[in-house]
Design a protein around this motif. Sequence first.
Motif, mmCIF file in Angstrom:
data_model
loop_
_atom_site.group_PDB
_atom_site.id
_atom_site.type_symbol
_atom_site.label_atom_id
_atom_site.label_comp_id
_atom_site.label_asym_id
_atom_site.label_seq_id
_atom_site.Cartn_x
_atom_site.Cartn_y
_atom_site.Cartn_z
ATOM 1 N N LEU A 104 -14.133 -7.269 1.801
ATOM 2 C CA LEU A 104 -13.040 -6.297 1.786
ATOM 3 C C LEU A 104 -12.736 -5.940 3.239
ATOM 4 O O LEU A 104 -13.581 -5.416 3.956
ATOM 5 C CB LEU A 104 -13.440 -5.042 0.999
ATOM 6 N N ARG A 105 -11.514 -6.241 3.683
ATOM 7 C CA ARG A 105 -11.179 -6.078 5.104
ATOM 8 C C ARG A 105 -10.209 -4.928 5.358
ATOM 9 O O ARG A 105 -10.049 -4.492 6.495
ATOM 10 C CB ARG A 105 -10.533 -7.371 5.636
ATOM 11 N N GLU A 106 -9.509 -4.479 4.331
ATOM 12 C CA GLU A 106 -8.557 -3.381 4.567
ATOM 13 C C GLU A 106 -8.258 -2.672 3.254
ATOM 14 O O GLU A 106 -8.230 -3.295 2.187
ATOM 15 C CB GLU A 106 -7.246 -3.920 5.171
ATOM 16 N N VAL A 107 -8.034 -1.375 3.358
ATOM 17 C CA VAL A 107 -7.575 -0.574 2.220
ATOM 18 C C VAL A 107 -6.363 0.218 2.671
ATOM 19 O O VAL A 107 -6.330 0.729 3.799
ATOM 20 C CB VAL A 107 -8.672 0.421 1.754
ATOM 21 N N ARG A 108 -5.352 0.285 1.823
ATOM 22 C CA ARG A 108 -4.258 1.223 2.072
ATOM 23 C C ARG A 108 -4.069 2.097 0.838
ATOM 24 O O ARG A 108 -4.169 1.618 -0.282
ATOM 25 C CB ARG A 108 -2.952 0.488 2.379
ATOM 26 N N ILE A 109 -3.810 3.355 1.077
ATOM 27 C CA ILE A 109 -3.488 4.279 -0.004
ATOM 28 C C ILE A 109 -2.059 4.751 0.222
ATOM 29 O O ILE A 109 -1.731 5.255 1.299
ATOM 30 C CB ILE A 109 -4.442 5.488 -0.026
ATOM 31 N N VAL A 110 -1.199 4.521 -0.752
ATOM 32 C CA VAL A 110 0.225 4.861 -0.603
ATOM 33 C C VAL A 110 0.666 5.715 -1.795
ATOM 34 O O VAL A 110 0.029 5.724 -2.843
ATOM 35 C CB VAL A 110 1.105 3.590 -0.510
ATOM 36 N N PRO A 111 1.779 6.441 -1.639
ATOM 37 C CA PRO A 111 2.268 7.282 -2.745
ATOM 38 C C PRO A 111 2.891 6.444 -3.866
ATOM 39 O O PRO A 111 3.117 5.242 -3.710
ATOM 40 C CB PRO A 111 3.355 8.153 -2.092
ATOM 41 N N ASP A 112 3.190 7.113 -4.962
ATOM 42 C CA ASP A 112 3.868 6.474 -6.098
ATOM 43 C C ASP A 112 5.338 6.282 -5.726
ATOM 44 O O ASP A 112 6.219 6.991 -6.218
ATOM 45 C CB ASP A 112 3.778 7.377 -7.334
ATOM 46 N N ASP A 113 5.602 5.329 -4.867
ATOM 47 C CA ASP A 113 6.952 5.118 -4.336
ATOM 48 C C ASP A 113 7.168 3.614 -4.241
ATOM 49 O O ASP A 113 6.400 2.903 -3.583
ATOM 50 C CB ASP A 113 7.045 5.787 -2.955
ATOM 51 N N GLU A 114 8.211 3.132 -4.916
ATOM 52 C CA GLU A 114 8.427 1.700 -5.051
ATOM 53 C C GLU A 114 8.488 0.971 -3.711
ATOM 54 O O GLU A 114 7.859 -0.072 -3.529
ATOM 55 C CB GLU A 114 9.722 1.471 -5.832
ATOM 56 N N ALA A 115 9.241 1.523 -2.766
ATOM 57 C CA ALA A 115 9.393 0.856 -1.466
ATOM 58 C C ALA A 115 8.075 0.838 -0.693
ATOM 59 O O ALA A 115 7.713 -0.178 -0.082
ATOM 60 C CB ALA A 115 10.479 1.546 -0.642
ATOM 61 N N GLU A 116 7.344 1.961 -0.733
ATOM 62 C CA GLU A 116 6.059 2.028 -0.009
ATOM 63 C C GLU A 116 5.066 1.028 -0.586
ATOM 64 O O GLU A 116 4.335 0.361 0.147
ATOM 65 C CB GLU A 116 5.447 3.435 -0.125
ATOM 66 N N ILE A 117 5.036 0.943 -1.899
ATOM 67 C CA ILE A 117 4.116 0.009 -2.562
ATOM 68 C C ILE A 117 4.483 -1.430 -2.184
ATOM 69 O O ILE A 117 3.629 -2.233 -1.808
ATOM 70 C CB ILE A 117 4.173 0.182 -4.101
ATOM 71 N N GLY A 118 5.768 -1.731 -2.245
ATOM 72 C CA GLY A 118 6.230 -3.088 -1.952
ATOM 73 C C GLY A 118 5.940 -3.505 -0.518
ATOM 74 O O GLY A 118 5.442 -4.604 -0.264
#
Lengths: 252, 252
Positions: B42-56
Motif C-alpha cells: 500500500l503506497r498511498e491513501v486519499r480520503i475525499v468527500p462524497d463529491d463526484e468530481a473529487e472522486i473521479g
Amino acid sequence: MSDERIWTAAVLVIGDEILSGRTQDKNVAQIATWLDVQGIRLREVRIVPDDEAEIGDALNALRARYDYVFTTGGIGPTHDDITVDAVAKALKVAVVIHPEARAILDRYYTTRGGLTEARLRMARVPDGAELIPNRMSGAPGIRLGNLFLMAGVPHITAGMLDALTGTLEGGAPLVAHTIGAWAPESEIADVLRAAERDHAGVAIGSYPFFREGRTGANFVIRSTDGAAVAACVAALTVAIEAAGYAVTDGGI
Amino acid sequence: MSDERIWTAAVLVIGDEILSGRTQDKNVAQIATWLDVQGIRLREVRIVPDDEAEIGDALNALRARYDYVFTTGGIGPTHDDITVDAVAKALKVAVVIHPEARAILDRYYTTRGGLTEARLRMARVPDGAELIPNRMSGAPGIRLGNLFLMAGVPHITAGMLDALTGTLEGGAPLVAHTIGAWAPESEIADVLRAAERDHAGVAIGSYPFFREGRTGANFVIRSTDGAAVAACVAALTVAIEAAGYAVTDGGI
C-alpha cells in the motif's frame, strides 16, 4: 449563507507505519474534529510513505488547493524523520536551526542527558518558520504561514492543536444534527433523498450499522445554517416515523 | 531481491463522515494488513468527500500510478452513495444493472420486504464490472480489472477482502520484525541510522511511545529479504544493548 467564505484544509499523513497497517491512524479524526470547531472544513487527506519526493509532491498539490495544510509525522530525532527536509525542498527554502527551538530542547534535555546531535535535529525547521508550542515533550511543532507540521504521536499532536486553538481564521462552523432509526437504510432512501432536495444548503449523510443482531442507520444532517438543519431534522423525523420507524434524536 | 517486481496499491476512501471526524476510519488498516499478506504494498491513501468530481480526479490520479486501487464507501442504496456513478464517469463507461447482482439482491430481499428501487441501486455497476461476493449483506462489491469498489462498513469490507484472498497477483511479502526498548528514541538515533546504512535493502522505522510514565520506542525492521531482516535485527539488538538498554524481541 451561500455567500459566506468557506475555509478549507487538508491533512497530509506521513507514515510508513500507517500504510503498513501496523498503526491505526488517530490524527485525522482528531484534527477533523478540531478543525470543525475552528470553522474550517477538512476536504482531503493523503497518506504517503516516508519518502521525500512523495511528501513534496503531495504537499505542493494540497497547498495549491486548500487554505490550510497540516502534516503529521516525521518530525522526531531519528533517521526516518524526514518531514522538515521534504517540506523545505518542496517550498524551495533552506533548513535552519531555529534558535528558540534549540533553547527549548536545551532546557528540556538538561535533566535528560543533554542535547545530543540527534536531539538537535528536532530544532531544524524550514527557513522562516515559527514554532508551535508542545507541552507534552520538548520538540515543538512548526508553522510556516498556513502550513503546520505536527507530530505523529496523537497526544503530542493534541497538545499542538490546543496551542493553535482560536488562532486560525475560519468561517461559520458546520452545524450537524444526528438522528437514528432501527431501519434498513434502503427503506428510508427515498425519504432521505426528498428531504435533502427540499432543504437547500443541507447535506444528509446516511450511515448504516448492524448491531445486536439488527439493522439500523444514523442520519447526519449538516449545514452552516442552523435553522435549515432544524427544519430538515423535523421534516425527516416526521417522514421516517410515517414510514413506520421510531426516530432516536441524537442517533443510536 | 532488488530485481523483483514490487506490486503496489492505493486506497481511496470516499466519505464525508471520515473528513468530518464523526467516524474513525478502520478500512485503511485492514486493507493494508491484507495487502501485505498478498505481497502488495500500500503506497498511498486519499480520503475525499462524497463529491463526484473529487472522486473521479483522485481515482484517475491513483489508477495511473499504482497496480491496484481500492475504494471504500458510497456503494449503498441511499442518495449519498455516488461511488458507482463517479467511477463510471471517470472511466468513461456507462452505468448498467448487473444481472447477477440483481438476482442476488432479489433473493436476499425476498424475505426482507422485496427489491425496492432504492435497493436495486446496489445492482448498478460500471459497464464491464464483475462482482465481489459479500456474505455479510446482500450487496456485492464491484471489480473492474485492477479496481475494486468496497463497502464503507468495515466488517462488510472484511468479507469482500476475504473473497479476494489469493486472487491478486503480488510479489514477495515484506518481512517485518519488531524490537523494542525503554529508551528515548533520540538516544538510539545514531545506532538506528548506522544499522540501516549497514544493511542494504532494509528499512528501519522508529515509533516512540510514552507509557506507564516512561519513554520507549519500537523499531520495525522491514525488507523483502528475510535473511537481511534477521541480520539487521541481530546487529541492532547488540548495538542498543551496548548503549545501555535492554531489548524486547517482538516489541513492547
